[in-house]
Write a protein that holds these residues in place. Structure first.
Motif, PDB file in Angstrom:
ATOM      1  N   ASN A 117       0.824  -1.209   0.000  1.00  0.00           N
ATOM      2  CA  ASN A 117       0.000   0.000   0.000  1.00  0.00           C
ATOM      3  C   ASN A 117       0.857   1.257   0.000  1.00  0.00           C
ATOM      4  O   ASN A 117       1.991   1.242   0.452  1.00  0.00           O
ATOM      5  N   THR A 118       0.277   2.345  -0.481  1.00  0.00           N
ATOM      6  CA  THR A 118       0.928   3.657  -0.410  1.00  0.00           C
ATOM      7  C   THR A 118       0.037   4.656   0.317  1.00  0.00           C
ATOM      8  O   THR A 118       0.396   5.811   0.445  1.00  0.00           O
ATOM      9  N   THR A 119      -1.107   4.211   0.791  1.00  0.00           N
ATOM     10  CA  THR A 119      -2.060   5.082   1.473  1.00  0.00           C
ATOM     11  C   THR A 119      -1.978   4.884   2.980  1.00  0.00           C
ATOM     12  O   THR A 119      -1.223   4.042   3.464  1.00  0.00           O
ATOM     13  N   LYS A 120      -2.766   5.637   3.729  1.00  0.00           N
ATOM     14  CA  LYS A 120      -2.725   5.562   5.190  1.00  0.00           C
ATOM     15  C   LYS A 120      -3.376   4.295   5.728  1.00  0.00           C
ATOM     16  O   LYS A 120      -3.108   3.890   6.849  1.00  0.00           O
ATOM     17  N   PHE A 121      -4.250   3.681   4.921  1.00  0.00           N
ATOM     18  CA  PHE A 121      -4.933   2.461   5.335  1.00  0.00           C
ATOM     19  C   PHE A 121      -4.786   1.406   4.247  1.00  0.00           C
ATOM     20  O   PHE A 121      -4.708   1.728   3.059  1.00  0.00           O
ATOM     21  N   CYS A 122      -4.766   0.147   4.646  1.00  0.00           N
ATOM     22  CA  CYS A 122      -4.624  -0.972   3.721  1.00  0.00           C
ATOM     23  C   CYS A 122      -5.866  -1.082   2.851  1.00  0.00           C
ATOM     24  O   CYS A 122      -6.992  -1.059   3.357  1.00  0.00           O
ATOM     25  N   ALA A 158      -1.743   2.139   8.394  1.00  0.00           N
ATOM     26  CA  ALA A 158      -0.311   1.984   8.133  1.00  0.00           C
ATOM     27  C   ALA A 158       0.432   1.964   9.455  1.00  0.00           C
ATOM     28  O   ALA A 158       0.067   2.673  10.394  1.00  0.00           O
ATOM     29  N   PRO A 159       1.473   1.157   9.567  1.00  0.00           N
ATOM     30  CA  PRO A 159       2.217   1.110  10.824  1.00  0.00           C
ATOM     31  C   PRO A 159       2.938   2.428  11.078  1.00  0.00           C
ATOM     32  O   PRO A 159       3.485   3.042  10.164  1.00  0.00           O
ATOM     33  N   SER A 210       7.456  -3.374  10.045  1.00  0.00           N
ATOM     34  CA  SER A 210       6.704  -3.231  11.283  1.00  0.00           C
ATOM     35  C   SER A 210       6.743  -4.478  12.154  1.00  0.00           C
ATOM     36  O   SER A 210       6.385  -4.425  13.319  1.00  0.00           O
ATOM     37  N   SER A 211       7.195  -5.591  11.625  1.00  0.00           N
ATOM     38  CA  SER A 211       7.234  -6.820  12.410  1.00  0.00           C
ATOM     39  C   SER A 211       8.541  -6.978  13.193  1.00  0.00           C
ATOM     40  O   SER A 211       8.677  -7.926  13.953  1.00  0.00           O
ATOM     41  N   LEU A 212       9.499  -6.059  13.019  1.00  0.00           N
ATOM     42  CA  LEU A 212      10.762  -6.164  13.757  1.00  0.00           C
ATOM     43  C   LEU A 212      10.511  -5.994  15.248  1.00  0.00           C
ATOM     44  O   LEU A 212       9.884  -5.031  15.677  1.00  0.00           O
ATOM     45  N   LYS A 213      11.001  -6.923  16.014  1.00  0.00           N
ATOM     46  CA  LYS A 213      10.818  -6.886  17.471  1.00  0.00           C
ATOM     47  C   LYS A 213      12.049  -6.333  18.178  1.00  0.00           C
ATOM     48  O   LYS A 213      11.979  -5.953  19.336  1.00  0.00           O
ATOM     49  N   PHE A 214      13.184  -6.314  17.478  1.00  0.00           N
ATOM     50  CA  PHE A 214      14.427  -5.839  18.072  1.00  0.00           C
ATOM     51  C   PHE A 214      15.055  -4.769  17.185  1.00  0.00           C
ATOM     52  O   PHE A 214      14.894  -4.778  15.970  1.00  0.00           O
ATOM     53  N   CYS A 215      15.782  -3.860  17.814  1.00  0.00           N
ATOM     54  CA  CYS A 215      16.422  -2.741  17.128  1.00  0.00           C
ATOM     55  C   CYS A 215      17.456  -3.248  16.127  1.00  0.00           C
ATOM     56  O   CYS A 215      18.277  -4.113  16.458  1.00  0.00           O
ATOM     57  N   GLY A 216      17.436  -2.707  14.926  1.00  0.00           N
ATOM     58  CA  GLY A 216      18.394  -3.058  13.906  1.00  0.00           C
ATOM     59  C   GLY A 216      19.754  -2.399  14.122  1.00  0.00           C
ATOM     60  O   GLY A 216      20.723  -2.764  13.469  1.00  0.00           O
ATOM     61  N   ASN A 217      19.830  -1.460  15.052  1.00  0.00           N
ATOM     62  CA  ASN A 217      21.067  -0.734  15.313  1.00  0.00           C
ATOM     63  C   ASN A 217      21.797  -1.271  16.540  1.00  0.00           C
ATOM     64  O   ASN A 217      22.993  -1.508  16.494  1.00  0.00           O
ATOM     65  N   CYS A 218      21.059  -1.481  17.658  1.00  0.00           N
ATOM     66  CA  CYS A 218      21.740  -1.896  18.888  1.00  0.00           C
ATOM     67  C   CYS A 218      21.222  -3.230  19.444  1.00  0.00           C
ATOM     68  O   CYS A 218      21.804  -3.767  20.379  1.00  0.00           O
ATOM     69  N   GLY A 219      20.135  -3.752  18.897  1.00  0.00           N
ATOM     70  CA  GLY A 219      19.622  -5.047  19.333  1.00  0.00           C
ATOM     71  C   GLY A 219      18.662  -4.993  20.509  1.00  0.00           C
ATOM     72  O   GLY A 219      18.204  -6.021  20.985  1.00  0.00           O
ATOM     73  N   ALA A 220      18.341  -3.796  20.997  1.00  0.00           N
ATOM     74  CA  ALA A 220      17.409  -3.668  22.139  1.00  0.00           C
ATOM     75  C   ALA A 220      16.006  -4.053  21.693  1.00  0.00           C
ATOM     76  O   ALA A 220      15.655  -3.933  20.518  1.00  0.00           O
ATOM     77  N   LYS A 221      15.193  -4.528  22.626  1.00  0.00           N
ATOM     78  CA  LYS A 221      13.814  -4.890  22.312  1.00  0.00           C
ATOM     79  C   LYS A 221      13.018  -3.625  22.006  1.00  0.00           C
ATOM     80  O   LYS A 221      13.065  -2.642  22.732  1.00  0.00           O
TER      81      LYS A 221
END
Length: 118
Positions: A74-79, A86-87, A104-115
């Motif tokens: 999607n490119t709009t505010k809603f699916c 939109a997340p 939006s499904s990432l549970k951990f930080c891509g930079n430092c690994g924190a939750k």
């Protein structure tokens, strides 16, 4: 009965053979140039299979697009498929890294690994 061509006939035969070889070489060079142009694309800068820098790939989503959990892009505010919003961008509580909306499904930080907190 064989025909004696003499020196002039031999020279003409060699000249004709040389022209034939030169024509074949030019044709081969043209084919090679055409193949190179096709592999580089219109801009002459890219390899085969890669989209041009000024042209997005046909199946590439727009920069502001996001993928819904239902699978629709999607490119709009809603699916458009299920109506979910939109997340929202989420920041890491430790390093303030901003999670991309399309991940939006990432549970951990891509930079430092924190939750990541939701």
């Amino acid at each position: 009965m064989s025909k004696n061509k003499g020196l002039g006939g031999i020279i003409r035969s060699v000249t004709n053979a040389t022209r034939t070889v030169n024509d074949a070489t030019r044709a081969a060079n043209n084919v090679s140039r055409t193949a190179n142009n096709l592999s580089r694309g219109a801009g002459g800068q890219r390899a085969a299979g890669q989209p041009a820098a000024n042209q997005p790939a046909a199946d590439a989503p727009a920069d502001d697009s996001w993928a819904c959990v239902c699978g629709m892009s999607n490119t709009t505010k809603f699916c458009g498929g299920c109506g979910k919003p939109a997340p929202a961008a989420l920041q890491c509580p430790s390093c303030q890294w901003e999670r991309p909306a399309e991940n939006s499904s990432l549970k951990f930080c891509g930079n430092c690994g924190a939750k990541m907190e939701e």
